[in-house]
Design a protein around this motif. Structure first.
Motif, mmCIF file in Angstrom:
data_model
loop_
_atom_site.group_PDB
_atom_site.id
_atom_site.type_symbol
_atom_site.label_atom_id
_atom_site.label_comp_id
_atom_site.label_asym_id
_atom_site.label_seq_id
_atom_site.Cartn_x
_atom_site.Cartn_y
_atom_site.Cartn_z
ATOM 1 N N VAL A 76 8.322 -34.685 -17.230
ATOM 2 C CA VAL A 76 8.571 -33.584 -16.767
ATOM 3 C C VAL A 76 9.965 -32.891 -17.758
ATOM 4 O O VAL A 76 10.921 -33.783 -17.836
ATOM 5 N N PRO A 77 9.840 -31.939 -18.291
ATOM 6 C CA PRO A 77 10.835 -31.545 -19.160
ATOM 7 C C PRO A 77 12.294 -30.989 -18.181
ATOM 8 O O PRO A 77 11.801 -30.196 -17.027
ATOM 9 N N THR A 78 13.045 -31.615 -18.291
ATOM 10 C CA THR A 78 14.372 -31.712 -17.392
ATOM 11 C C THR A 78 15.719 -31.447 -18.209
ATOM 12 O O THR A 78 15.889 -32.366 -18.908
ATOM 13 N N LEU A 79 16.349 -30.585 -17.788
ATOM 14 C CA LEU A 79 17.821 -30.459 -18.341
ATOM 15 C C LEU A 79 18.949 -31.502 -17.690
ATOM 16 O O LEU A 79 19.004 -31.632 -16.553
ATOM 17 N N VAL A 80 19.438 -32.405 -18.448
ATOM 18 C CA VAL A 80 20.096 -33.358 -17.965
ATOM 19 C C VAL A 80 21.820 -33.000 -18.910
ATOM 20 O O VAL A 80 21.965 -32.788 -19.617
ATOM 21 N N ARG A 92 24.101 -29.605 -22.029
ATOM 22 C CA ARG A 92 23.100 -30.101 -21.223
ATOM 23 C C ARG A 92 21.960 -30.339 -22.214
ATOM 24 O O ARG A 92 21.765 -29.453 -23.172
ATOM 25 N N ARG A 93 20.960 -31.346 -22.140
ATOM 26 C CA ARG A 93 19.990 -31.498 -22.949
ATOM 27 C C ARG A 93 18.339 -31.514 -22.419
ATOM 28 O O ARG A 93 18.428 -31.948 -21.321
ATOM 29 N N LEU A 94 17.666 -31.162 -23.122
ATOM 30 C CA LEU A 94 16.130 -31.088 -22.290
ATOM 31 C C LEU A 94 15.504 -32.517 -22.937
ATOM 32 O O LEU A 94 15.032 -32.320 -24.072
ATOM 33 N N VAL A 95 15.208 -33.358 -21.703
ATOM 34 C CA VAL A 95 14.481 -34.413 -22.043
ATOM 35 C C VAL A 95 13.335 -34.449 -21.144
ATOM 36 O O VAL A 95 13.283 -34.062 -20.136
ATOM 37 N N ASP A 96 12.577 -35.329 -21.647
ATOM 38 C CA ASP A 96 11.019 -35.991 -20.995
ATOM 39 C C ASP A 96 11.538 -36.950 -19.867
ATOM 40 O O ASP A 96 12.035 -38.106 -20.048
ATOM 41 N N VAL A 97 11.498 -36.496 -18.437
ATOM 42 C CA VAL A 97 11.706 -37.468 -17.600
ATOM 43 C C VAL A 97 10.393 -37.625 -16.729
ATOM 44 O O VAL A 97 9.972 -36.814 -16.100
ATOM 45 N N ASN A 98 9.881 -38.723 -16.946
ATOM 46 C CA ASN A 98 8.608 -39.097 -16.417
ATOM 47 C C ASN A 98 7.727 -37.878 -16.345
ATOM 48 O O ASN A 98 6.844 -37.313 -15.744
#
Ligand code: M6P
Ligand code: ZN
Length: 183
Positions: free
Chosen positions: A179-183, A171-177
């Protein structure tokens, strides 16, 4: 008394001289293949520094029973929506553990076990993180200022980067709107 300054720490013990401090820098060009968004990565300046590590190595690499200590300064930034992060590694002697602790700034420690389960712990000044053996570890800066953290690991741990280079983290930590989110 020797006083050795490596980023934010003064060593005042006579045993700790600056001669054993090894400094290294990872620029974006050293992180080829690490970030998901190849197009965004391709457009960025490969000379840009992503992080610096000052490692204090009082004994030879691979010595059983010794300890190493490092201070990593990770700059804020993103490649596409993915936060600047360290390469990440398992230990070559896979059961060796490590402590990380937050010194300055905000981010996440991203952990992955051998079954590729991924989780994250928030890092902030004073946060303490025990990384068990057989758990890969990398840090992402999710803030707008530099993230500084320290680490202490056994001198016979070693770095296994190959496993991460081959298969990455699950999983990667990305900026979703925002918010740091693991996807
Ligand atoms: C910490 C320690 C070091 C490591 C550094 C950068 O200081 O874990 O051993 O080298 O972080 O992380 P990486 O090697 O994954 O780029
Ligand atoms: Zn480690």
């Amino acid at each position: 008394t020797n006083k050795v300054f490596i980023p934010e720490v003064f060593f005042t013990n006579d045993c700790l001289t600056g001669e054993d401090v090894v400094k290294s820098t990872r620029v974006l060009g050293d992180l080829d293949g690490v970030f998901q968004d190849k197009e965004a990565y391709g457009k960025m300046n490969k000379e840009q520094a992503v992080y610096h590590v000052s490692s204090y190595l009082p004994v030879l690499e691979n010595t059983p029973g010794g300890l190493f200590m490092g201070i990593t300064t990770l700059y804020p930034g993103k490649v596409g929506q993915e936060y600047f992060m360290t390469k990440g590694h398992f230990h070559s002697n896979s059961d060796r553990a490590e402590f990380y602790w937050g010194v300055e700034g905000e981010g996440f420690l991203i952990l992955m076990d051998e079954r590729r389960n991924v989780w994250a712990e928030r890092m902030f000044p004073g946060s303490l993180h025990y990384i068990p053996g057989k758990v890969a570890h990398r840090v992402a800066n999710t803030g707008y200022q530099k993230l500084v953290f320290s680490a202490c690991w056994p001198s016979d741990a070693g770095h296994d980067y190959a496993t991460i280079a081959d298969a990455g983290f699950a999983r990667r930590l990305v900026d979703v709107n925002g918010v740091p989110t693991l996807v």
